[in-house]
Design a protein around this motif. Sequence first.
Motif, PDB file in Angstrom:
ATOM      1  N   TRP A 112       0.841  -1.214   0.000  1.00 46.85           N
ATOM      2  CA  TRP A 112       0.000   0.000   0.000  1.00 46.85           C
ATOM      3  C   TRP A 112       0.866   1.251   0.000  1.00 46.85           C
ATOM      4  O   TRP A 112       0.540   2.245  -0.682  1.00 46.85           O
ATOM      5  CB  TRP A 112      -0.933  -0.006   1.213  1.00 46.85           C
ATOM      6  CG  TRP A 112      -1.975  -1.081   1.211  1.00 46.85           C
ATOM      7  CD1 TRP A 112      -2.169  -2.057   2.143  1.00 46.85           C
ATOM      8  CD2 TRP A 112      -2.994  -1.302   0.218  1.00 46.85           C
ATOM      9  NE1 TRP A 112      -3.225  -2.869   1.802  1.00 46.85           N
ATOM     10  CE2 TRP A 112      -3.754  -2.423   0.630  1.00 46.85           C
ATOM     11  CE3 TRP A 112      -3.337  -0.661  -0.975  1.00 46.85           C
ATOM     12  CZ2 TRP A 112      -4.835  -2.916  -0.109  1.00 46.85           C
ATOM     13  CZ3 TRP A 112      -4.409  -1.157  -1.713  1.00 46.85           C
ATOM     14  CH2 TRP A 112      -5.132  -2.258  -1.284  1.00 46.85           C
ATOM     15  N   CYS A 127      -3.528  -7.926  -3.256  1.00 45.68           N
ATOM     16  CA  CYS A 127      -3.246  -7.783  -1.834  1.00 45.68           C
ATOM     17  C   CYS A 127      -3.884  -8.928  -1.069  1.00 45.68           C
ATOM     18  O   CYS A 127      -5.084  -9.185  -1.213  1.00 45.68           O
ATOM     19  CB  CYS A 127      -3.791  -6.449  -1.339  1.00 45.68           C
ATOM     20  SG  CYS A 127      -3.642  -6.239   0.442  1.00 45.68           S
ATOM     21  N   TYR A 132      -6.224  -1.963   2.788  1.00 49.03           N
ATOM     22  CA  TYR A 132      -5.757  -0.591   2.974  1.00 49.03           C
ATOM     23  C   TYR A 132      -6.539   0.082   4.094  1.00 49.03           C
ATOM     24  O   TYR A 132      -7.760  -0.026   4.156  1.00 49.03           O
ATOM     25  CB  TYR A 132      -5.940   0.187   1.675  1.00 49.03           C
ATOM     26  CG  TYR A 132      -5.600   1.663   1.773  1.00 49.03           C
ATOM     27  CD1 TYR A 132      -4.279   2.069   1.836  1.00 49.03           C
ATOM     28  CD2 TYR A 132      -6.605   2.630   1.785  1.00 49.03           C
ATOM     29  CE1 TYR A 132      -3.954   3.416   1.910  1.00 49.03           C
ATOM     30  CE2 TYR A 132      -6.293   3.975   1.851  1.00 49.03           C
ATOM     31  CZ  TYR A 132      -4.972   4.368   1.926  1.00 49.03           C
ATOM     32  OH  TYR A 132      -4.653   5.698   1.999  1.00 49.03           O
ATOM     33  N   ILE A 256      -5.805   5.177  -2.967  1.00 50.40           N
ATOM     34  CA  ILE A 256      -5.027   4.262  -3.794  1.00 50.40           C
ATOM     35  C   ILE A 256      -5.702   4.165  -5.156  1.00 50.40           C
ATOM     36  O   ILE A 256      -6.873   3.794  -5.253  1.00 50.40           O
ATOM     37  CB  ILE A 256      -4.948   2.866  -3.157  1.00 50.40           C
ATOM     38  CG1 ILE A 256      -4.295   2.936  -1.766  1.00 50.40           C
ATOM     39  CG2 ILE A 256      -4.210   1.892  -4.071  1.00 50.40           C
ATOM     40  CD1 ILE A 256      -2.845   3.344  -1.768  1.00 50.40           C
TER      41      ILE A 256
END
Length: 328
Positions: A112, A127, A132, A256
């Motif tokens: 992240w 991920c 996140y 993100i």
Amino acid sequence: MGGIEHRMVSVNGITMHIAEKGPKEGPVVLLLHGFPDLWYTWRHQITGLSSLGYRAIAPDLRGYGDTDSPESFSEYTCLNVVGDLVALMDSVAGDQEKVFLVAHDWGAIIGWFICWFRPDKIKGFVCLSVPYRPRHPKVKPLQGFKAVFGDDYYICRFQEPGKIEGEIASAGPRRVLRNIFTGRALGPPILPKEKPFGENPNPNSEDIELPEWFSKEDLEFYVSKFEKAGFTGGLNYYRAMDLNWELTAPWTGAKIHVPVKFITGDFDTVYTTPGIKEYIHGGGFAADVPNLKEIVVIEDAGHFVNQEKPQEVTAHINDFFTKLQNNN
């Protein structure tokens, strides 16, 4: 293992060990491990992805395995570790401007950070386990953890240099690693000050029940590496969390924007921590990661989903990266 090559590379002032396999011209997939882990966590994905034409590269992160382990926790900030990995990408990517990223546990947290600092380097991010979470503008991580989970929350217990290392030594690295890798306790990990790693069976017992996905040889590999390198390097990532909070003030509110696929096991200790499922499935995660493409919850899998369900995870990784390549 199966043609996996090992070498040392100089990055960002340290020497890093990497394991790699796959055609030199293949799209690079960088695989980042967590705690207490090593490149070895990706052994199945390295083999599987390389057979699909990717060049799979898994480092031992700073402080782990055969990679250099600086002494001070202040050398384990997100800036230090992202600096290592940007230099590694520059070293291995050749003519490729971007790489694919796959990461688990602390590797996911570092992933992240990479997506924050250098999104220009990443084609897509798979991920595993740790979603996140945006930087809180007022509350430092340790303050928040203590308020919610108490002083025995594992991250709080990891803070005093040398203390948890001594408790690991007393319990025995073999038992500690076995418990971490094969445990299925749900919710936030708590390490009580009395017997933090449970009752002490005969540490020399050969009659150890291990799950099918984690062999005695796997355990011995981890034990050999952590007995040699110690646990302090990995613990220093936790000790730098408040320092990371201070360093990342300019990114408060940042989102993100790289394409992301999130994978977790339904018995993952992170996924079963109060509030996490609501964040992942209730819209908060998608709001913070606007390019979140998929969320996958794998049944009957714990925290180490990439080892527990290797073929399924590899297929999910390949499916996502194939879609991204076909859309370009």
